[in-house]
Design a protein around this motif. Structure first.
Motif, short mmCIF file in Angstrom:
data_model
loop_
_atom_site.label_atom_id
_atom_site.label_comp_id
_atom_site.label_asym_id
_atom_site.label_seq_id
_atom_site.Cartn_x
_atom_site.Cartn_y
_atom_site.Cartn_z
N GLU A 254 0.82 -1.21 -0.02
CA GLU A 254 -0.17 0.06 0.07
C GLU A 254 1.14 1.30 0.06
O GLU A 254 1.58 1.49 0.98
N GLN A 255 0.87 1.77 -1.09
CA GLN A 255 1.61 3.15 -1.15
C GLN A 255 0.86 4.54 -1.60
O GLN A 255 1.48 5.49 -2.02
N LYS A 256 -0.32 4.32 -1.41
CA LYS A 256 -1.29 5.46 -1.81
C LYS A 256 -0.57 7.00 -1.33
O LYS A 256 -0.51 7.71 -2.02
N ALA A 257 -0.14 6.96 -0.18
CA ALA A 257 0.36 8.41 0.53
C ALA A 257 1.47 8.67 -0.31
O ALA A 257 1.66 9.92 -0.24
N THR A 258 2.42 7.83 -0.56
CA THR A 258 3.51 8.26 -1.38
C THR A 258 3.50 8.59 -2.51
O THR A 258 3.82 9.92 -2.82
#
Lengths: 315, 442
Positions: free
Chosen positions: B218-222
């Motif tokens: 999960e890398q959405k914030a990046t």
């Protein structure tokens, strides 16, 4: 003073100055949160029926996705592959009831928990033996286009796939709520969750309930597997997605379906805001542990979780 | 009584015969290599092709050539799931196997490499972290037992900047450009940061560093941060599932894929296939050939798979990480061959193999002889330089296969080598290592 300003003032000023971007962060957190809820739901269902924390839930997500994509690779149409995978998950539930749960009936929940650890490693190895360890592409036809959503003269960028996932998650939750509250078997399941002995005394078959619950949990795992597997490819690390469900469970409580939903949303939104606005101040990559911090803060005030049953014991 | 006597005599005879047979087997010359592999676990999709490539090359040497100058290669795999602790356990378990112990150890993990560098020096076993591990190990005066040729993360970072400079039509045009580094939050992922920071000061680009925690599902914030930052170029130092998710997320924010470049561990088939068409145009660095079109591949199909090309493909023949595993074994075989010229065609010890590593001179002609013409660049290892600072090239995914899209790019030796020497000197001071005087080495 500068540090205090960086931690307690600047992030909020940033949010106020760029409200559309903040809305985009929240929206993406919301959509991710629903995906977390999907995984957490599987844990909740099984805990409700058997007071067992199913350590194997993550690997069930992997196993279901591996089965689906394995069938697709062999030329089975997607709709049929989904149907067959549901059947496989039901068979798995029946096998688990017969081989694992039935011999351990009336044992301490901790023993059952240990058994699910064994199940995890079995399914992991069995799945890899059956379908291989390579990354597999999972495509069930859900579009993945970026969508520009107009807002306040600017636009938010959302992924169509995430919207579909959120929609499917919402339908799933609604379906489960109806199942639990409007069907005979759902009511029986709630009775078992309340008191095994009393439920059996009125003629509810514990075995049937366990098979039903593990089957439903398997279907939830399949949906979660499709959603997460489509994002990252189907591979071993899909089982690690269970780690993302743990703070959701701490927050929402192990026995509450609404708790899993609301908990997922709070964790999803909270970790995104945390990473985007506070992450850069401490070198980034905080979202994993920030979710646990968030959950633990809630735990301080409500040890049973947001919607968990209050623990009352007579002494 | 009689039965007891017969059983006792029979058992004694069996023990004697087994011992004789074992002694005979041990007397045969063989060269043992421990293979730390990860065919299971979260990084298995990367570990399987690498292990297959490494093993197939050893098999080829045994089947086609009868071993290295007649010395058969033996090996044993130890599964460590890309887990540092398990990797160290594997090393301990296998280091004394074979007639002369481990010849060369390939840690296949930066974390494991860091742990083994002090151990290997005590055990006198050379380590080869090919294009990974501790970059400072390139200074052979301090790191006598560690090798990281043909190139390192720092060299690669400088080559990437050189490539971006060329794409921007001049290094002077880098000033004011925004470059983001998305990296695995581990020792491995952090390796290029010092080089990129130094080069940022030299060329005036803005560097933003964004860490992604293991496993990177999960890398959405990046990617929200990247969308806001709007970088001109993105470099990725990723591994495993992090790569596949990142490629998809980049596409999801409409980032131009031809401005997104991965490290050589973010550029395998497994990293792009799950992303489907979204991955088209994505680039990655590499230091060896792509595909199965080299003469050595034909030999592998013929001698290892008995002509069954389909079976070879099923075992990842020609995939990026297969070729990498094969490259590692090729370097080891050539190092042993070099050492045999000095010590004779027999089972070599780790110390003797180390000499072979340090005196390896792989010329263009030799590469052609072993079926690897144009596959990688010639190199010459020395006492001072365990890296050789080899060039890299850029490959691009076209939706079906990787294609080389750049010439070989030289790293910035003037920038990187002083950094390596400084880091090695700091390591030496910290660990009470007296650097070798290379003029005294034979």
């Amino acid at each position: 003073m500068e540090i205090l300003n960086a931690f307690f003032v600047s992030p909020f000023v940033d949010m106020a100055e760029y409200p559309v971007f903040f809305a985009e962060v929240v929206a993406n957190g919301f959509l991710t949160g629903i995906m977390y809820s999907l995984v957490a739901l599987g844990f909740v269902l099984i805990f409700k029926a058997s007071e067992t924390f199913n350590f194997a839930q993550g690997v069930m997500v992997l196993f279901a996705a591996l089965t689906l994509v394995g069938l697709q690779e062999r030329g089975v149409p997607t709709w049929l592959a989904i149907g067959i995978t549901v059947g496989v998950m039901v068979l798995l539930a029946m096998a688990i009831e017969k081989v694992m749960l039935r011999p351990l009936v009336n044992q301490d929940p901790f023993i059952l928990f240990m058994a699910t650890i064994g199940l995890t490693f079995f399914l992991e190895g069995f799945g890899e033996t059956l379908w291989g360890s390579n990354v597999k592409r999972l495509d069930v036809g859900i579009p993945e286009r970026p969508l520009e959503v107009p807002l306040g003269g600017d636009f938010m960028l959302l992924n169509e796939f995430d919207l579909w996932a959120a929609g499917i998650g919402a339908v799933m939750v609604l379906g489960l709520a109806l199942f639990f509250h409007r069907t005979t078997i759902g009511r029986a399941l709630r009775a078992v969750a309340d008191d095994h002995q009393a439920a059996m005394a009125v003629g509810i078959s514990l075995r049937t309930i366990w098979v039903v619950v593990w089957s439903v949990s398997g279907v939830v795992a399949l949906v979660a597997g499709i959603m997460w597997g489509a994002k990252s490819g189907v591979q071993f690390s899909l089982s690690l997605i269970a780690l993302k469900a743990l703070p959701v469970l701490i927050l929402g409580g192990l026995t509450s379906v609404p708790g899993a939903i609301v908990g997922g949303l709070i964790i999803g939104i909270g970790e995104k805001i945390g990473e985007v606005y506070w992450g850069p101040l401490v070198g980034g990559a905080i979202e994993n542990w920030f979710a646990y911090v968030l959950a633990l803060i809630f735990l301080l005030f409500r040890p049973q979780g947001l919607f968990g049953e209050r623990i009352i014991e007579r002494v | 009584m009689k039965l007891k006597h017969i059983v006792t005599t029979g058992l004694s005879a069996a023990v004697v015969l087994t011992s004789l047979y074992a002694a005979q087997v041990a007397a045969q010359d063989e060269q043992f290599f421990p293979l730390l592999v990860y065919r299971t676990g979260p990084y298995a999709p990367n570990g399987i092709p690498a292990a297959n490539g490494a093993v197939d090359y050893f098999k080829l040497i045994n089947e086609r050539d009868g071993g290295i100058n007649g010395v058969k290669i033996t090996w044993e795999e130890c599964e460590f799931q890309y887990n540092t602790k398990q990797g160290v356990e594997c090393y301990e378990r296998l280091k004394n196997k074979g007639p002369t112990g481990a010849t060369i150890v390939f840690p296949w993990s930066t974390g494991v490499t860091y742990q083994l560098i002090p151990k290997a020096a005590v055990d006198e076993i050379p380590l080869h972290s090919m294009g990974y591990g501790q970059t400072a190990a390139a200074d052979g005066r301090v790191f006598k037992w560690a090798f990281n040729f043909p190139t390192t993360y720092w060299s690669q970072a400088s080559a990437l900047i050189r490539y971006v400079g060329a794409q921007e039509e001049g290094m002077e045009n880098l000033a004011g450009k925004k470059i983001a580094l998305v990296h695995h939050n581990s020792a491995y992922g952090k390796e290029p940061i010092p080089t990129l920071q130094v080069l940022s000061e030299k060329f005036g680009y803005d560097l933003t560093i964004l860490a992604v925690d293991h496993p990177g599902q999960e890398q959405k914030a990046t990617w929200l941060q990247i969308r806001r930052l709007k970088p001109d170029w993105i470099f990725m130092w990723g591994w495993g599932v992090m790569n596949q998710v990142a490629v998809k997320e980049a596409a999801a924010i409409n980032f131009p894929m031809d401005h997104f470049i991965g490290v050589w561990w973010s550029g395998s088939e497994a990293d792009v296939i799950p992303a489907g068409d979204a991955a088209i145009g994505y680039k990655a660095a590499n230091f060896h050939g792509v595909g199965a079109g080299f003469a050595v591949h034909d030999d592998i199909v013929e001698h290892v798979y008995g002509g069954d090309a389909e079976a070879a493909r099923a075992n990842n023949l020609g995939e990026v990480l297969y070729n990498r595993g094969m490259t590692g074994s090729m370097f080891a075989v050539e190092a042993v061959r070099t050492a045999q010229a000095k010590y004779g065609n027999k089972s070599l010890t780790g110390a003797e193999a180390r000499w072979g590593m340090e005196n390896l001179d792989l010329t263009e002609e030799r590469l052609a002889e072993i079926g690897l013409e144009g596959f990688t660049r010639p190199l010459k290892v020395s006492c001072e330089d365990h890296e050789t600072m080899g060039p890299v090239f850029i490959q691009q995914w076209d939706g079906a296969k990787w294609n080389q899209v750049s010439e070989w790019i030289e790293p910035m030796r003037d920038v990187v080598r002083p950094m390596i020497e400084e880091a090695a000197a700091a390591f030496a001071a910290e660990n009470n290592v007296t650097p070798r005087d290379c003029s005294m080495e034979g």
